[in-house]
Every structure is written in structure tokens, then in C-alpha cells.
Design a protein around this motif. Sequence first.
Motif, PDB file in Angstrom:
ATOM      1  N   PHE A 144      17.639  37.176  39.934  1.00  0.00           N
ATOM      2  CA  PHE A 144      17.192  36.237  40.954  1.00  0.00           C
ATOM      3  C   PHE A 144      15.818  35.742  40.519  1.00  0.00           C
ATOM      4  N   VAL A 145      15.684  34.427  40.399  1.00  0.00           N
ATOM      5  CA  VAL A 145      14.465  33.831  39.866  1.00  0.00           C
ATOM      6  C   VAL A 145      13.928  32.803  40.855  1.00  0.00           C
ATOM      7  N   SER A 146      12.665  32.926  41.215  1.00  0.00           N
ATOM      8  CA  SER A 146      11.987  31.875  41.974  1.00  0.00           C
ATOM      9  C   SER A 146      11.031  31.172  41.026  1.00  0.00           C
ATOM     10  N   GLY A 147      10.835  29.867  41.227  1.00  0.00           N
ATOM     11  CA  GLY A 147       9.979  29.139  40.302  1.00  0.00           C
ATOM     12  C   GLY A 147       9.322  27.941  40.948  1.00  0.00           C
ATOM     13  N   ALA A 148       8.185  27.546  40.385  1.00  0.00           N
ATOM     14  CA  ALA A 148       7.480  26.341  40.828  1.00  0.00           C
ATOM     15  C   ALA A 148       7.149  25.514  39.591  1.00  0.00           C
ATOM     16  N   TRP A 149       8.192  25.136  38.858  1.00  0.00           N
ATOM     17  CA  TRP A 149       8.011  24.402  37.612  1.00  0.00           C
ATOM     18  C   TRP A 149       7.696  22.935  37.900  1.00  0.00           C
ATOM     19  N   PRO A 150       6.827  22.321  37.088  1.00  0.00           N
ATOM     20  CA  PRO A 150       6.574  20.887  37.252  1.00  0.00           C
ATOM     21  C   PRO A 150       7.788  20.073  36.835  1.00  0.00           C
ATOM     22  N   SER A 151       7.919  18.891  37.399  1.00  0.00           N
ATOM     23  CA  SER A 151       9.085  18.055  37.111  1.00  0.00           C
ATOM     24  C   SER A 151       9.164  17.676  35.637  1.00  0.00           C
ATOM     25  N   VAL A 173      20.603  33.302  39.360  1.00  0.00           N
ATOM     26  CA  VAL A 173      20.411  32.451  40.533  1.00  0.00           C
ATOM     27  C   VAL A 173      18.934  32.071  40.557  1.00  0.00           C
ATOM     28  N   ALA A 174      18.655  30.793  40.343  1.00  0.00           N
ATOM     29  CA  ALA A 174      17.276  30.336  40.169  1.00  0.00           C
ATOM     30  C   ALA A 174      16.936  29.288  41.219  1.00  0.00           C
ATOM     31  N   CYS A 175      15.903  29.559  42.000  1.00  0.00           N
ATOM     32  CA  CYS A 175      15.488  28.658  43.078  1.00  0.00           C
ATOM     33  C   CYS A 175      14.187  27.974  42.687  1.00  0.00           C
ATOM     34  N   GLY A 176      14.215  26.643  42.571  1.00  0.00           N
ATOM     35  CA  GLY A 176      13.044  25.883  42.163  1.00  0.00           C
ATOM     36  C   GLY A 176      12.365  25.208  43.342  1.00  0.00           C
ATOM     37  N   ARG A 177      11.063  25.332  43.393  1.00  0.00           N
ATOM     38  CA  ARG A 177      10.290  24.721  44.479  1.00  0.00           C
ATOM     39  C   ARG A 177      10.375  23.201  44.414  1.00  0.00           C
ATOM     40  N   THR A 178      10.409  22.581  45.580  1.00  0.00           N
ATOM     41  CA  THR A 178      10.422  21.125  45.683  1.00  0.00           C
ATOM     42  C   THR A 178       9.082  20.633  46.227  1.00  0.00           C
ATOM     43  N   GLY A 179       8.919  19.319  46.296  1.00  0.00           N
ATOM     44  CA  GLY A 179       7.702  18.743  46.860  1.00  0.00           C
ATOM     45  C   GLY A 179       6.674  18.416  45.800  1.00  0.00           C
ATOM     46  N   ARG A 180       5.417  18.365  46.204  1.00  0.00           N
ATOM     47  CA  ARG A 180       4.354  17.991  45.281  1.00  0.00           C
ATOM     48  C   ARG A 180       3.058  18.666  45.690  1.00  0.00           C
ATOM     49  N   ALA A 186      -1.781  14.013  37.075  1.00  0.00           N
ATOM     50  CA  ALA A 186      -0.612  13.505  37.795  1.00  0.00           C
ATOM     51  C   ALA A 186       0.699  14.013  37.206  1.00  0.00           C
ATOM     52  N   ARG A 187       0.703  14.396  35.922  1.00  0.00           N
ATOM     53  CA  ARG A 187       1.936  14.886  35.307  1.00  0.00           C
ATOM     54  C   ARG A 187       2.424  16.173  35.963  1.00  0.00           C
ATOM     55  N   LEU A 188       1.530  16.918  36.597  1.00  0.00           N
ATOM     56  CA  LEU A 188       1.895  18.200  37.170  1.00  0.00           C
ATOM     57  C   LEU A 188       1.995  18.157  38.690  1.00  0.00           C
ATOM     58  N   SER A 189       1.960  16.966  39.281  1.00  0.00           N
ATOM     59  CA  SER A 189       1.904  16.886  40.735  1.00  0.00           C
ATOM     60  C   SER A 189       3.266  17.064  41.394  1.00  0.00           C
ATOM     61  N   GLU A 190       4.349  16.760  40.677  1.00  0.00           N
ATOM     62  CA  GLU A 190       5.690  16.865  41.242  1.00  0.00           C
ATOM     63  C   GLU A 190       6.348  18.165  40.789  1.00  0.00           C
ATOM     64  N   TYR A 191       6.909  18.907  41.759  1.00  0.00           N
ATOM     65  CA  TYR A 191       7.688  20.083  41.401  1.00  0.00           C
ATOM     66  C   TYR A 191       9.101  19.668  41.002  1.00  0.00           C
ATOM     67  N   ALA A 192       9.733  20.485  40.180  1.00  0.00           N
ATOM     68  CA  ALA A 192      11.027  20.116  39.602  1.00  0.00           C
ATOM     69  C   ALA A 192      12.188  20.276  40.572  1.00  0.00           C
ATOM     70  N   GLY A 193      12.094  21.252  41.504  1.00  0.00           N
ATOM     71  CA  GLY A 193      13.281  21.554  42.303  1.00  0.00           C
ATOM     72  C   GLY A 193      14.359  22.116  41.388  1.00  0.00           C
ATOM     73  N   ARG A 194      15.546  21.482  41.377  1.00  0.00           N
ATOM     74  CA  ARG A 194      16.624  21.800  40.431  1.00  0.00           C
ATOM     75  C   ARG A 194      17.094  23.250  40.526  1.00  0.00           C
ATOM     76  N   SER A 195      17.243  23.762  41.732  1.00  0.00           N
ATOM     77  CA  SER A 195      17.810  25.101  41.885  1.00  0.00           C
ATOM     78  C   SER A 195      19.226  25.125  41.322  1.00  0.00           C
ATOM     79  N   LEU A 196      19.616  26.263  40.743  1.00  0.00           N
ATOM     80  CA  LEU A 196      20.936  26.338  40.132  1.00  0.00           C
ATOM     81  C   LEU A 196      21.456  27.766  40.094  1.00  0.00           C
ATOM     82  N   VAL A 197      22.774  27.875  39.979  1.00  0.00           N
ATOM     83  CA  VAL A 197      23.464  29.146  39.773  1.00  0.00           C
ATOM     84  C   VAL A 197      24.190  29.049  38.443  1.00  0.00           C
ATOM     85  N   VAL A 198      23.959  30.032  37.554  1.00  0.00           N
ATOM     86  CA  VAL A 198      24.551  30.017  36.215  1.00  0.00           C
ATOM     87  C   VAL A 198      25.482  31.210  36.060  1.00  0.00           C
TER      88      VAL A 198
END
Length: 238
Positions: A144-151, A173-180, A186-198
Motif C-alpha cells: 500500500f503506497v501513498s504519494g504526493a508526486w508532482p504532475s 495499491v498506490a494512492c496519489g494526492r490530487t490538487g495543487r 510552478a513545475r511542482l505546483s500540481e500534484y499528479a493524482g493518478r491513483s492505481l491498482v497493479v
Amino acid sequence: MWTRPSLPAKLRWQTSPPRRTSRPWSTDSPTSTTELKPSLALESPIFDRLRAHADETETAVLVGCIEQRGGEYHNTPAYITPGGELTPYRKRNLWGSESERLTPGEERVVVDTPAGRTGLLTCYDLNFVHESAAFLDAGVDALFVSGAWPSTHAANWRLLARARALDGVRWVVACGRTGRKEVADARLSEYAGRSLVVRPDGVVAGELAYEPDTLVRTLDTGVLDSQRDIVGVSVSSE
């Protein structure tokens, strides 16, 4: 000895809603490390409510925060069982400026979940093959992975989630933070989201886009056993 449940686990994975903050982990003084805001103690009303919710709804919860523990601060996801028991994992591999404010954790954490023995990781931990290898030795069936990766790094997030599924022959199971967040770069202001199950064979079983949403997938133990037979991986459950 842990015994794997005979029924498949069905996971409802919900991304966190967007949060806007002008100064994440901000301090009253730019050079101060005495108080990071916002931060939480695991013994706090917020976690009391989360534990009560998990218990009342018989739902497991994985939630991340900046944890205040004595005079130290950690990047900490916490797994809460359907019975309300809480197990924290304190991030071992700090990224960039995190090391200026946060203290790395020392221990890897494995918890028993409906998906089997499950290792906890967060964000930058996903990059390290030796962490994945250690979980293979520990006999985990899922990460189980939580993350706040930039877009800007969304493709890497997806690639590494698939790699960690393949090199350990396990569910991820990886949950990516959304929002900004508001930062000068500015390159790092948007979070990637993109949660996925592999799946254990590296196939993406389900995936979300940038916006907050809910993803439900069944983690079938038969798929895990079949792939391990094909690859020839034997995992201890002790």
C-alpha cells in the motif's frame, strides 16, 4: 504464523480531496525547526475520529500526515484496521528538502490486511529496489503506497508502481494526492493524482485520473498464486 484469507479482498481506494496551502509544513520562522504547521500527533482528536469511523464502518483506512512525535517530525502514513487499531509507518527515504525538516524512520512496517501481509511505503520510497526486496523476504502479498508526486513526474509514479508489483510478484495499491500547492517553482505546483491498482503481473487493474475519485477493485488471491507459480517465486508467510 499469518494465514491468508480464502476470500478475495475488495478495496475501495479514494484519493484525498485537493488541499490548498500557501506554505506546506510552514514555520513561524523560515529557519525554525521547532514547530511544523500543519502537523499531527497520532494521539489526537482527528485520529480518534478516524479510528472510530474505521471501527463503526468495519473499513480499513490508510491516511498520511506530517506526524509530530516529541521534538521530531515524520512523514507518516498510518494504517487503521476495521477494528480501529492504528499502525504507523515513518518514511525511511526522505526526498529533497524533507531532510531539512523531517526525521527519517528506521523500521519497515508490515501489517495484516484483507489483501494479505502488506508492506507500507510512501512517495519517494517507491524508487528503492532494496525496499522492495526486503518486503519480498518478509513475505508480503501487497504494497500500500501513498504519494504526493508532482504532475511532472506522473509517468514515473505509474512506472515505479508497476515495477514494484513485478519485482516482488505482488499487488500494489498506490494512492496519489490530487490538487495543487502554491510554490515559487510552478513545475511542482500540481500534484499528479493518478491513483492505481497493479496486478502481480504488472498489469494495471484500475487507474484514476487527476481529479479526486473512488476506485474499487478486487484483489483476488488466485491471481497472486497463479503469477507466483508462473514466475517461480516462493514467499514465506512467517
